[in-house]
Design a protein around this motif. Structure first.
Motif, PDB file in Angstrom:
ATOM      1  N   ASN A  91      31.836  24.724  -7.846  1.00 33.37           N
ATOM      2  CA  ASN A  91      31.185  23.828  -6.892  1.00 33.37           C
ATOM      3  C   ASN A  91      31.827  23.964  -5.516  1.00 33.37           C
ATOM      4  OD1 ASN A  91      29.755  22.619  -9.133  1.00 33.37           O
ATOM      5  ND2 ASN A  91      31.666  21.556  -9.617  1.00 33.37           N
ATOM      6  N   PRO A  92      31.037  24.090  -4.471  1.00 35.22           N
ATOM      7  CA  PRO A  92      31.594  24.161  -3.116  1.00 35.22           C
ATOM      8  C   PRO A  92      32.084  22.772  -2.684  1.00 35.22           C
ATOM      9  CG  PRO A  92      29.206  24.159  -3.023  1.00 35.22           C
ATOM     10  CD  PRO A  92      29.568  24.222  -4.468  1.00 35.22           C
ATOM     11  N   VAL A  93      33.354  22.691  -2.310  1.00 28.52           N
ATOM     12  CA  VAL A  93      33.917  21.404  -1.883  1.00 28.52           C
ATOM     13  C   VAL A  93      34.709  21.613  -0.588  1.00 28.52           C
ATOM     14  CG1 VAL A  93      34.060  20.449  -4.204  1.00 28.52           C
ATOM     15  CG2 VAL A  93      35.979  21.783  -3.318  1.00 28.52           C
ATOM     16  N   ALA A  94      34.868  20.517   0.158  1.00 30.45           N
ATOM     17  CA  ALA A  94      35.675  20.565   1.382  1.00 30.45           C
ATOM     18  C   ALA A  94      37.141  20.480   1.006  1.00 30.45           C
ATOM     19  CB  ALA A  94      35.281  19.419   2.302  1.00 30.45           C
ATOM     20  N   GLY A  95      37.942  21.359   1.556  1.00 24.88           N
ATOM     21  CA  GLY A  95      39.372  21.329   1.288  1.00 24.88           C
ATOM     22  C   GLY A  95      39.822  22.517   0.464  1.00 24.88           C
ATOM     23  N   PRO A  96      41.110  22.710   0.381  1.00 18.49           N
ATOM     24  CA  PRO A  96      41.674  23.874  -0.318  1.00 18.49           C
ATOM     25  C   PRO A  96      41.727  23.642  -1.828  1.00 18.49           C
ATOM     26  CG  PRO A  96      43.447  22.559   0.594  1.00 18.49           C
ATOM     27  CD  PRO A  96      42.175  21.892   1.026  1.00 18.49           C
ATOM     28  N   LEU A 131      35.620  23.305 -10.532  1.00 18.48           N
ATOM     29  CA  LEU A 131      34.876  23.991 -11.587  1.00 18.48           C
ATOM     30  C   LEU A 131      34.305  22.984 -12.577  1.00 18.48           C
ATOM     31  CD1 LEU A 131      37.469  26.831 -12.330  1.00 18.48           C
ATOM     32  CD2 LEU A 131      35.480  26.932 -10.806  1.00 18.48           C
ATOM     33  N   SER A 132      33.029  23.128 -12.879  1.00 20.27           N
ATOM     34  CA  SER A 132      32.371  22.292 -13.880  1.00 20.27           C
ATOM     35  C   SER A 132      32.046  23.145 -15.097  1.00 20.27           C
ATOM     36  CB  SER A 132      31.092  21.669 -13.330  1.00 20.27           C
ATOM     37  OG  SER A 132      31.384  20.729 -12.320  1.00 20.27           O
ATOM     38  N   THR A 133      32.416  22.667 -16.276  1.00 21.07           N
ATOM     39  CA  THR A 133      32.151  23.390 -17.511  1.00 21.07           C
ATOM     40  C   THR A 133      31.534  22.441 -18.535  1.00 21.07           C
ATOM     41  OG1 THR A 133      34.413  22.947 -18.282  1.00 21.07           O
ATOM     42  CG2 THR A 133      34.018  25.044 -17.167  1.00 21.07           C
ATOM     43  N   TRP A 140      39.493  19.833 -10.700  1.00 20.19           N
ATOM     44  CA  TRP A 140      39.922  20.180  -9.340  1.00 20.19           C
ATOM     45  C   TRP A 140      41.299  20.839  -9.431  1.00 20.19           C
ATOM     46  CZ3 TRP A 140      37.577  18.303  -4.585  1.00 20.19           C
ATOM     47  CH2 TRP A 140      36.407  17.554  -4.794  1.00 20.19           C
ATOM     48  N   HIS A 141      41.480  21.913  -8.625  1.00 16.12           N
ATOM     49  CA  HIS A 141      42.771  22.579  -8.628  1.00 16.12           C
ATOM     50  C   HIS A 141      43.054  23.081  -7.221  1.00 16.12           C
ATOM     51  CE1 HIS A 141      45.994  25.438  -9.548  1.00 16.12           C
ATOM     52  NE2 HIS A 141      46.095  24.843 -10.724  1.00 16.12           N
TER      53      HIS A 141
END
Length: 305
Positions: free
Chosen positions: A135-140, A144-146, A292-293
């Motif tokens: 998933n495109p997200v703001a930030g570093p 990932l969705s599974t 999130w990682h």
């Protein structure tokens, strides 16, 4: 001994629970007849205790089955198709008698049921690609969705389509890593109970699929209210029963798969089970896990990957 003097051996139909073939703990049976009202067999009339035992077996099997690789689950579903192919003649007879079909039409139904196992076997390691992703997200961050299996699923099998409809509701549940407690068609349970014998010899672990026969309403009520059942498929329930079960299922926030419009009266007579099934039953009993990682930084410039 002359063939004319030989007494045939009648088949004793039993439940399929936890990889074994018990009779109903209640000791009850009921008569199953063909489309012309002629006697076919006596089958177990499952009780609420049988339903609870099936849930225990399904929960016990869930960890190993959901933890298996998708590729391995696909192999085992394909093995079911192989074993069903080897017993095609038996299932043609049972489907013909149960549904009042000619031998040629029953053979076409059995062929379609075998093909359906193969079709879902091919989806086991692909469904993650269409129901998950990055998933495109703001930030570093990596986001990932599974998909993950929901858990123990109670399945009310179609009332009229005793084999093809049955396979069409069981296969997607277990293909995605869930375990199932199945209530077979009340009037035409013979193909379902024989399918238990196929599953037992196909390397699918005991407890992954549990098959009960008896009164649908009597068995569905405790399953809908059971706190260790995570989801319920209402395909084989009539409109009034489906509403009651949906209310009971809300107690522990079960996922509910409502009947399609053609199935809403519980008869599924107008449902075209021969049509391409699509993926909606595969995704119906999947949960989405999102992780999130942090990506971290590379080099003195602070660029990230």
């Amino acid at each position: 001994m002359s063939e004319n003097n030989r007494l045939g051996v009648f088949k004793t139909y039993k439940l399929y629970v936890g990889g074994k073939f018990p009779r109903s703990e209640s000791g009850r049976v009921y008569e199953v007849t063909d489309s012309k009202g002629q006697w076919l067999a006596n089958v177990p009339q499952s009780s609420r205790k049988d339903a609870r035992d099936a849930v225990v077996a399904a929960r016990k099997a869930f960890g190993g089955w959901s933890g298996a690789t998708a590729y391995n689950r696909g192999q085992l579903l394909y093995r079911v198709a192989e074993m069903l192919e080897g017993r095609k003649e038996q299932f043609v007879r049972e489907v013909a008698a149960s549904e009042g079909l000619s031998k040629s039409k029953a053979a076409a139904v059995v062929d379609a049921a075998i093909d359906r196992w193969v079709w879902y076997a091919g989806w086991t390691d692909k469904i993650g690609q269409i129901s998950g992703g990055a998933n495109p997200v703001a930030g570093p961050f990596f986001n990932l969705s599974t998909p993950e299996p929901t858990g123990v699923v109670a399945v009310l099998a179609p009332q009229k389509s005793s084999l093809l409809g049955l396979v069409s509701v069981i296969a997607p549940v277990i293909a995605t890593g869930n375990t199932a407690v199945v209530i077979a068609s009340a009037d035409a349970p013979l193909p379902a109970l024989s399918l238990g014998e196929v599953l037992a010899t196909s390397d699918v672990p005991g407890g992954v699929v549990n098959i009960l026969s008896g009164a649908t309403a009597e068995l569905a009520a405790p399953l809908a209210a059971h706190q260790d059942v995570n989801a319920i498929d209402l395909t084989g329930a009539g409109a009034e029963l489906a509403k009651e079960l949906e209310i009971a299922a809300a107690d522990n926030l079960k996922r509910v798969l409502r009947p399609l419009p053609a199935e809403a009266d519980g008869s599924d007579a107008s449902t075209d089970w021969l049509a391409a099934p699509g993926t909606h039953r595969l995704t119906a009993f999947l949960e989405t896990k999102t992780v999130w990682h942090p990506t971290g930084a590379l080099g003195a410039s602070g660029s990230s990957y």
